[in-house]
Design an enzyme around this catalytic site. Structure first.
Site, PDB file in Angstrom:
ATOM      1  N   GLN A   1     -59.040  -5.158  65.837  1.00 43.10           N
ATOM      2  CA  GLN A   1     -59.342  -5.136  67.266  1.00 43.10           C
ATOM      3  C   GLN A   1     -59.951  -3.826  67.759  1.00 43.10           C
ATOM      4  O   GLN A   1     -60.811  -3.832  68.635  1.00 43.10           O
ATOM      5  CB  GLN A   1     -58.058  -5.421  68.050  1.00 43.10           C
ATOM      6  CG  GLN A   1     -58.281  -5.726  69.510  1.00 43.10           C
ATOM      7  CD  GLN A   1     -57.124  -6.507  70.082  1.00 43.10           C
ATOM      8  OE1 GLN A   1     -57.083  -7.733  70.000  1.00 43.10           O
ATOM      9  NE2 GLN A   1     -56.164  -5.815  70.656  1.00 43.10           N
TER      10      GLN A   1
ATOM     11  N   GLU B   1     -63.264  -3.006  76.126  1.00 44.56           N
ATOM     12  CA  GLU B   1     -62.768  -1.653  76.339  1.00 44.56           C
ATOM     13  C   GLU B   1     -63.855  -0.593  76.217  1.00 44.56           C
ATOM     14  O   GLU B   1     -63.567   0.594  76.075  1.00 44.56           O
ATOM     15  CB  GLU B   1     -61.605  -1.372  75.389  1.00 44.56           C
ATOM     16  CG  GLU B   1     -60.432  -2.319  75.660  1.00 44.56           C
ATOM     17  CD  GLU B   1     -59.212  -2.035  74.824  1.00 44.56           C
ATOM     18  OE1 GLU B   1     -59.285  -1.150  73.940  1.00 44.56           O
ATOM     19  OE2 GLU B   1     -58.177  -2.690  75.044  1.00 44.56           O
TER      20      GLU B   1
ATOM     21  N   ASP C   1     -56.261  -0.138  65.644  1.00 49.53           N
ATOM     22  CA  ASP C   1     -55.338  -1.136  66.190  1.00 49.53           C
ATOM     23  C   ASP C   1     -55.770  -2.453  65.579  1.00 49.53           C
ATOM     24  O   ASP C   1     -56.802  -3.014  65.941  1.00 49.53           O
ATOM     25  CB  ASP C   1     -55.415  -1.191  67.714  1.00 49.53           C
ATOM     26  CG  ASP C   1     -54.567  -2.338  68.293  1.00 49.53           C
ATOM     27  OD1 ASP C   1     -53.852  -3.005  67.514  1.00 49.53           O
ATOM     28  OD2 ASP C   1     -54.626  -2.559  69.511  1.00 49.53           O
TER      29      ASP C   1
ATOM     30  N   LYS D   1     -47.157   0.559  77.558  1.00 49.77           N
ATOM     31  CA  LYS D   1     -48.014  -0.149  78.511  1.00 49.77           C
ATOM     32  C   LYS D   1     -47.161  -0.537  79.715  1.00 49.77           C
ATOM     33  O   LYS D   1     -46.232  -1.335  79.583  1.00 49.77           O
ATOM     34  CB  LYS D   1     -48.611  -1.409  77.868  1.00 49.77           C
ATOM     35  CG  LYS D   1     -49.598  -1.138  76.735  1.00 49.77           C
ATOM     36  CD  LYS D   1     -50.022  -2.446  76.085  1.00 49.77           C
ATOM     37  CE  LYS D   1     -51.124  -2.240  75.053  1.00 49.77           C
ATOM     38  NZ  LYS D   1     -51.444  -3.499  74.324  1.00 49.77           N
TER      39      LYS D   1
END
Length: 456
Positions: free
Chosen positions: A169, A211, A252, A366
């Protein structure tokens, strides 16, 4: 003491064009607003983000993804309960909202409703005290805020964050050799634009993912890592995990998205699909392994760690594959940061479990995974008490809100993960950190490689 006078919630849009909750909060002396983010690759144990599918608001937005139900909960349930409360009583207010909800995952009121109010309360209290948010947050735990986080910059996007052929990812860079946060941004700037040039020269597109990182159709993870190493070198820096001019690589892999619970295997699904569809260029990789048992996956990581300057790997295994995490920690935990995300979902309950099982040496933090500032701070404190590193993180569906930048500095976490050097929703956090560094002046500290207190 200053009382909460009004709370107004309404729908706005996040960086993916999906609705999210915004809260405007007024006290007798101050005003603040807060927006909450949303994830794409989510852990099954996360606090519930309340959406409108199955409600009377279902058709208001595409796919029933509206948040009017959560908005109503703020305006009709949370505000009446908080009206007249002292805005400086952060933890009491958060606990009251959690009690109002009464569920383990905040499924009644919605984590997005509770969090938006929680963040707005903190901001209003800071504004009322006329101090920067990071300074106010630090005082909540009797700390001194001074440390700027080392950024993990997601320069190549794959997995759930991009419509390309890359399974992992996020491929990130960390400017470890910088002496200040500003210098870290300068290094990232050179590497990012050098990478764009190299991708173009190789015939790849430089469109970006959720992102802000590039989303090219590369063939393998190794090819992707080679591009990063070459970009670091050509930008004039050293692809390494320590030393002068060092720029390290982080991954990640979001492995819960690659896992099959029935066969207990991990599959590079995009790679397999490209082979099955006989996409041009993939034929020479036809013999490459793309399906792994948990142990084989550990070995695969070992080969990458041996070949590339990788200093951090997030979600190396599925959120329920505790043994896979344990083996990674045992074999590589002294020299590679092993971050739990889906495994622990910013929840002290699961962080405690991970500590007891010796499964990770860093926690991804998060704020919307747990759904309140109080619980987020508890997760940070538990992580640091275990000599692990809390990595403050954005979500793939972000907003212009910069709360997490102040949070990282307030608790001297040492690391932050908030996207690439493109898209305003990502850049806003970096710009806030640049401002904080300027405000702190000589007190500001950027530790680089030393931020990895969990490694030897």
């Amino acid at each position: 003491m200053s009382k909460i006078v009004s709370i107004n919630a309404y729908e706005v849009l996040d960086s993916r064009g999906n609705p999210t909750v915004k809260v405007e909060l007024t006290t007798e002396k101050a005003y603040a607003e807060a927006l909450v983010p949303s994830g794409a690759s989510t852990g099954s144990k996360e606090a519930l983000e309340l959406r409108d599918k199955g409600t009377k608001y279902e058709k208001n937005w595409f796919g029933g993804k509206g948040v009017q139900t959560a908005v109503d909960n703020v305006n009709e349930i949370i505000f009446p309960a908080l009206k007249g409360k002292d805005v400086t009583k952060q933890f009491e207010i958060d606990k009251l909202m959690i009690e109002l909800d009464g569920t383990e995952t905040k499924s009644k009121l919605g984590a997005n409703a509770i969090l938006a109010v929680s963040l707005a309360v903190a901001k209003a209290a800071a504004n009322e005290a006329n101090v920067p948010l990071y300074a106010y947050l630090a005082k909540l735990d009797n700390r001194q805020a001074y440390k700027l986080p080392v950024p993990m910059l997601n320069v190549i996007n794959g997995g759930e964050h991009a419509s390309n052929t890359i399974d992992f990812q996020e491929f990130m860079i960390m400017p470890l050799g910088a002496k200040t946060f500003k210098e870290a941004m300068q290094i990232a700037n050179f590497v990012f634009h050098t990478l764009a040039k190299l991708l173009k020269e190789a015939g790849h597109g430089t469109q970006v993912g959720d992102e802000g990182g590039f989303a090219p159709n590369l063939h393998t993870h190794e090819e992707t890592l080679d591009f990063l190493v070459n970009a670091i070198k050509k930008a004039g820096y050293n692809p390494a995990t320590s030393g002068d001019n060092a720029v390290a690589i982080c991954l990640d892999t979001a492995s819960s998205e690659l896992y099959c619970s029935e066969s207990k295997t991990y599959t590079f699904k995009k790679f397999k699909k490209a082979l099955d569809e006989k996409r041009p260029g993939f034929e020479k990789y036809a013999s490459m392994k793309y399906k792994f048992t948990s142990d084989e996956y550990v070995e695969y990581y070992g080969n990458l760690i041996a070949k590339y300057p990788i200093i951090s790997i997030e979600d190396s295994h599925d959120e329920n594959d505790w043994e896979g995490f344990r083996k990674m920690k045992k074999l590589y935990g002294n020299r590679v940061q092993l971050v739990g995300d889906d495994l622990i979902v910013t929840n002290p309950k699961y962080i405690k479990m991970a500590i007891e099982k010796d499964a990770i040496n860093a926690s991804l933090i998060k704020i919307n995974q747990i759904g309140s500032l109080w619980e987020t701070i508890e997760a940070i404190k538990m992580t640091q008490a275990a000599n692990m590193v809390p990595v403050i993180s954005h979500r793939s569906g972000e907003t212009e809100d910069t709360f997490i930048a102040d949070l990282a500095v307030a608790f001297n976490t040492g690391e932050i993960k908030t996207g690439s050097l493109s898209r305003t929703d990502r850049i806003a956090k970096y710009n806030r950190l640049l401002k904080i560094e300027q405000e702190l002046g000589n007190k500001a500290k950027y530790e680089g490689r030393a931020s990895f207190s969990n490694l030897k």
